[in-house]
Enzyme design. Structure first.
Site, PDB file in Angstrom:
ATOM      1  N   GLY A  94      -7.128 -31.089  15.517  1.00 30.22           N
ATOM      2  CA  GLY A  94      -6.054 -31.801  14.833  1.00 30.22           C
ATOM      3  C   GLY A  94      -4.782 -31.826  15.659  1.00 30.22           C
ATOM      4  CD  GLU A 112      -9.899 -31.627  20.463  1.00 31.02           C
ATOM      5  OE1 GLU A 112      -8.892 -32.360  20.363  1.00 31.02           O
ATOM      6  OE2 GLU A 112     -11.041 -31.972  20.124  1.00 31.02           O
ATOM      7  CB  CYS A 168      -8.452 -35.866  20.667  1.00 35.09           C
ATOM      8  SG  CYS A 168     -10.209 -35.583  20.675  1.00 35.09           S
TER       9      CYS A 168
END
Lengths: 496, 496
Positions: free
Chosen positions: A216, A240, A277
């Site tokens: 997140g 992460e 991401c």
């Protein structure tokens, strides 16, 4: 939003203290019997979960579509990846190499200066783990995603804190997982869903929990890392968090493949509406190469809805902040860049501006926006690369004759994965994958959250000294009943 | 003390801010060239350090004797262990298995649902590390000890914070190390000594430092862990803190080997005057077995001086605290238990008292004191074992027919190393050694500070995607020029 919030509350009410206590107690009770299962037996549990999820695809995918606004094809592909991932960990369990089993026989003449005892070392599960699901991959990084798969594979029970972005899917997926585990004979308490920020934090603080995993934002992940680290018994926390994922185009590559690079970059930074991401957030291109013009003229994809209202509004805020920075100008923009759904945006700046204000210009913008930076001389690239914090990925587009050794050295120091002539989005689940990196890409620089090595996060070594055979874990017995590969007196033996 | 303090100040003044800045800058400059050395080249550096230390033994040992009050034979043995350790890491470097090299070839039909790119993963050094030396092993856990050896082997430059207990030895050892590294061609800045608590903390806070390692007390280690974890960029901190190292004697073992166990225990808890982190601090024995009497009548070794005045006074305080606890009585005591040097002390309590007040009765007492606990029924042992926090070691003395599976399960969950019919003191440096454990034994449950796996602490994975051969690290090139073992498409290949 009121209607959605009410639906959410009905679908997945916050876990109460009393419920959490029951779930934690059950997870703790499950830890020893789950750890005692042979690796191949745990593989059967993972296979059962994968089969059940595949069988439930037609129930799961429509709920995911409704809650995440992601298209069906993407969601079906993501579910396939998720069940593949569970089965791949099963394969790793059956292989047994992950145990890192080592045997040193007693040696009276060990040259250390004292006799060596019989020592045997193997990796064992940490114990109950709390996993915080992500919003942007409702299958692959959520209830039955990589963190859950690798923790269960390691033999650690999982408390899964649902992401509020897809509560119905979370509940449905958890029901499939719990039911499949029960039918396959897993200990009660092997897996449970919890909901609510408070319950997640309380679970992370509980002494029965031995590790945390998270995907997140930087602020959210850091807050949880701080909880895990400041416990009376600190525990590992594998967060992460954020990444800008810079990409660098050399002069020769721009000259050789201008249109291809422009097209590839646009496709990558807008994939999944830029909600990856690993989205390349910054592209360094040679000034005067025509690449800026090619990007300006590139066809932007149709606007796609963001995951939810919170992400939509956060995206708008960050984008407006970037647009108001005098060092950035709009290079090209789709229709309605701040609308819902938002058209994509490419901003533009120079290497000098990036060097002057790197933090502001490298702000992660979760959605379909990226920054193009023109540079004058390829020799500037290592210095520009040095301005970045820890990254999940870094990318170079070059040719075989480019002198990029210095740039590769910097990027390999900054990022967990360095990509050559490809784009960083699309994280393959493989043996050699590395999805991690120095902070703030992650809170645990030595780990990965994707790929078979992700299991290592939830394991700890135990050595047995002078033990009789019948009291040793099977992987350490002399006759190697599990046929696992081992390091015996420093030499590799066995295994497939 | 004034004379000693003055000598110390002269021998090793605190590192100033300006000096520290120079050393940090040098360490950072050394990081890339040191990482770029082939593993076998770094092995030569370690061999050079080992050879130089062996050659300097006659200079080093007398200084160590003077500063630590440890006997010459012990110190010569410890130095031998230390240089063996350096050479063993060299062997591991030449083998190359520590790199965990993995290659996945591109696979268009990868069953994940998307083509697999060419991915290659290898472990690389973290960057500069600050190591905090211990007092109780002036060679093996100090300037050129296991943390230094494993960090240098990994390719990470080391800033070594000297322990104030042996300043002259620290300076002399560092001179030998620095000189050997220079002559062997190591980059300047590969190793440096720093002194003073403030300089150590400042180094740990510096953004150029990427990990910390420590051996010492729980309060000291926790304070440093908190610094490392609360940095803007948190870094891994590998602290080896405290351990009680409980040992459990079954009824059958006590009946079979009463005198042998009593003798072995006394020898182990008084080894090195009880100043080992693996000293067995608690011994559970069956009531009425005669073992209590055998311990009471055992010959205690002659009193031996503790390392320094600070440890002597700390030992006295903790021992007096234990003796004033109404749940503990003195079983046997050497002459002058609070004198300098102190005679050894064995205290005695019952299982019921241990269950009633475990924290107080398990207080680590660094010196020649241990607690004997009588139990009535072997079935109590798992419950008693559960009262302990994380441990470096736990020991069972039993027979092949003892039903100790439940006890082994608890102890393997609590401790990094479980010992059978031996004693935990004497930590062999081997491939399968595990010197670690859950907090507070260490701050990093997944790691070891002794044995070849200690290198893993200072490494991080990097994946290269789609890279041309000439830009890959040698370990990942198709033709495997370093001949390292690798995982290729999930299968182990190569290596010795």
């Amino acid at each position: 939003m009121t209607a959605i919030a009410q639906t959410t509350a009905v679908v997945l009410p916050p876990t109460t203290d009393a419920e959490l206590e029951q779930l934690l107690a059950a997870a703790q009770r499950a830890a020893a019997p789950l750890a005692a299962r042979r690796p191949a037996e745990r593989a059967e549990l993972l296979d059962a979960v994968a089969d059940a999820l595949d069988a439930a695809a037609d129930q799961l995918v429509p709920v995911a579509e409704r809650e995440t606004r992601l298209p069906e094809a993407r969601l079906r592909g993501e579910l396939k990846r998720t069940t593949f991932q569970l089965r791949l960990f099963g394969e790793v369990l059956r292989d047994g190499g992950y145990l890192d089993a080592r045997i040193d026989h007693a040696d009276a003449d060990w040259p250390m200066g004292a006799p060596r005892p019989d020592l045997r070392r193997v990796l064992a599960p940490l114990g109950p783990v709390v996993v915080f699901a992500a919003s942007n991959f409702p299958f692959a990084f959520s209830v039955a995603g990589g963190d859950t798969a690798s923790a269960l594979a390691a033999g650690s029970p999982v408390l899964l804190k649902a992401h509020s972005g897809h509560p119905g899917l979370s509940r449905l997926t958890a029901e499939v997982v719990v039911s499949a585990l029960r039918e396959a004979g897993a200990p009660d308490g092997t897996f449970a869903l919890i909901a609510g920020t408070a319950a997640g934090a309380a679970a992370l603080r509980d002494p029965r929990v031995k590790a945390g995993a998270f995907t997140g934002s930087i602020p959210g992940g850091r807050a949880l890392f701080d909880i895990a680290s400041s416990r009376p018994e600190p525990i590992p926390f594998f967060g992460e968090l954020g990444s800008n994922n810079p990409a660098f185009v050399t002069e020769a590559a721009a000259a050789e493949r201008c249109a291809e690079i422009a097209e590839g970059f646009v496709s990558s930074f807008t994939l999944g509406a830029g909600q990856f991401c690993t989205k390349p957030g910054t592209l360094f291109v040679p000034a005067g190469s025509g690449l800026v013009e090619a990007l300006r003229d590139a066809a932007l994809p149709p606007a796609a809805p963001l995951l939810n209202e919170r992400i939509q509004s956060g995206y708008g805020e960050v984008l407006q902040g970037l647009q108001s920075n005098p060092r950035l100008e709009v290079l090209v923009q789709g229709a309605g860049p701040l609308a819902d759904p938002p058209g994509a945006t490419l901003l533009r700046t120079t290497a000098a501006d990036m060097l002057a204000e790197p933090d502001a210009l490298q702000t992660e913008c979760f959605g379909p926006t990226a920054v193009v930076v023109t540079y004058d001389d390829e020799s500037q690239l290592p210095e520009l690369a040095e301005t970045f914090e820890g990254q999940l990925t870094a990318t170079i587009h070059g040719t075989d004759s480019c002198q990029v050794e210095a740039l590769v050295e910097v990027l390999a120091r900054k990022a967990g994965r360095v990509v050559w002539n490809q784009w960083p989005t699309g994280v393959s689940v493989t043996y050699a994958q590395q999805h991690g990196g120095p902070y703030p890409a992650t809170t645990a620089v030595g780990s990965t959250s994707v790929g078979t090595a992700a299991m290592e996060r939830f394991l700890r070594p135990i050595a047995y000294q002078g033990f009789p055979q019948h009291l040793l874990p099977e992987a350490l017995r002399e006759d190697n009943p599990l046929a696992v590969p081992r390091l015996i007196n420093g030499r590799r033996e066995g295994g497939r």
